[in-house]
Design an enzyme around this catalytic site. Structure first.
Site, PDB file in Angstrom:
ATOM      1  N   PRO A  90       9.659   2.006  -9.480  1.00 42.29           N
ATOM      2  CG  PRO A  90       9.587  -0.742  -9.559  1.00 42.29           C
ATOM      3  CD  PRO A  90       9.838   0.650 -10.542  1.00 42.29           C
ATOM      4  CD  GLU A 118      13.524  -6.884 -16.125  1.00 38.77           C
ATOM      5  OE1 GLU A 118      14.378  -6.702 -15.034  1.00 38.77           O
ATOM      6  OE2 GLU A 118      12.637  -7.879 -15.932  1.00 38.77           O
ATOM      7  NE  ARG A 156     -11.056  11.144  -3.131  1.00 44.15           N
ATOM      8  CZ  ARG A 156     -11.039  11.423  -1.833  1.00 44.15           C
ATOM      9  NH1 ARG A 156      -9.846  12.321  -1.351  1.00 44.15           N
ATOM     10  NH2 ARG A 156     -11.971  11.312  -1.324  1.00 44.15           N
ATOM     11  CG  ASP A 171     -10.304  11.474   2.397  1.00 44.97           C
ATOM     12  OD1 ASP A 171     -11.192  10.767   2.802  1.00 44.97           O
ATOM     13  OD2 ASP A 171     -10.110  11.931   1.160  1.00 44.97           O
TER      14      ASP A 171
END
Length: 257
Positions: A90, A118, A156, A171
């Site tokens: 994160p 953590e 892809r 896309d």
């Protein structure tokens, strides 16, 4: 292209490898995905890889020894040039299609390091990791799902994996715009029809409609993306036509009757 995944749950990654575009890329030998479990490098008799943080606080941290062992093994077993070691965290910078496209185009070997608990002992990040990436402003239980997203997004883009390469080019985000609405048969469903232009056979008008819809959708839903990239002169003209027509319709935001 080779992607190594350092994870405490290699079975999660293995499950992703058996589905969709990732499976196709592996079967066509365009992609290799290898898992490395840090528990295999633990010196604890119970294969423990975590411990309490110095200074106190909630949760447990991944110890540097087992994680570094798994990373070093993944790097050593890469035949090509040294892979890029990526921690999925994160705290990382936001991952986007530009990064994925660059990795896929160069077929750069990757080592994806999945966090748990953590997070990592900082010394791992300082000594072994080249860059940290995040999927966005959210927290997952671990980095495995993020790793599967990265693998799928790369797969892809590899040559000969997607049946129609044009579908990748068109896309969302490929032109820094969201995708336009799509319709298929039947031509009428639950009283809702298909825009007439799509059945006109006029490819120029269809292309213009799709470009305009993509532009409007991006402006409404992702103004940050819209302002960061554009609009171009053609898009300004499309916006003016839209405003003059006084249309506020958003095909992608229809409510239920």
């Amino acid at each position: 292209m080779r992607i190594s995944v350092v994870t405490l749950f290699p079975e999660l990654v293995d499950a992703g490898n058996r589905c969709g575009m990732v499976r196709s890329a592996i079967e066509k030998e365009r992609l290799t995905v290898a898992g490395y479990n840090p528990r295999d490098w633990s010196t604890d008799r119970n294969r423990r890889v975590d411990d309490r943080p110095f200074g106190g606080g909630p949760g447990m941290l991944l110890q540097p020894g087992p994680i570094s062992g798994a990373i070093d093994a993944a790097v050593a077993e890469t035949d090509a040039a040294r892979p890029l070691v990526v921690a999925l965290s994160p705290q990382g910078q936001r991952l986007d299609r530009h990064v994925i496209a660059d990795w896929a185009e160069r077929e750069q070997p990757l080592v994806l390091v999945c966090g748990r608990y953590e997070g990592f002992d900082q010394r791992i990040l300082d000594s072994r990791v080249d860059v940290e990436y995040s999927l966005g402003d959210l927290v997952l239980s671990g980095g495995e799902l993020a790793a599967m997203v990265v693998v799928d997004a790369i797969a892809r883009r590899l040559p000969d994996v997607v049946g129609d390469a044009q579908s990748v080019v068109e896309d969302s985000f490929e032109a820094d715009r969201l995708d336009h609405p799509h319709y298929t048969r039947p031509p009428e469903w639950e009283g809702r029809g298909v825009p007439a232009v799509l059945s006109s056979g006029d490819h120029r008008r269809i292309a213009e409609w799709r470009a305009e819809q993509a532009l409007m959708t991006t402006a409404r839903r992702r103004p940050d993306l819209f302002l960061q990239h554009g609009p171009t002169d053609n898009e300004r003209a499309a916006l003016e036509r839209h405003w003059l027509a006084g249309s506020d319709d958003d095909p992608g935001q229809q409510t239920r009757d």
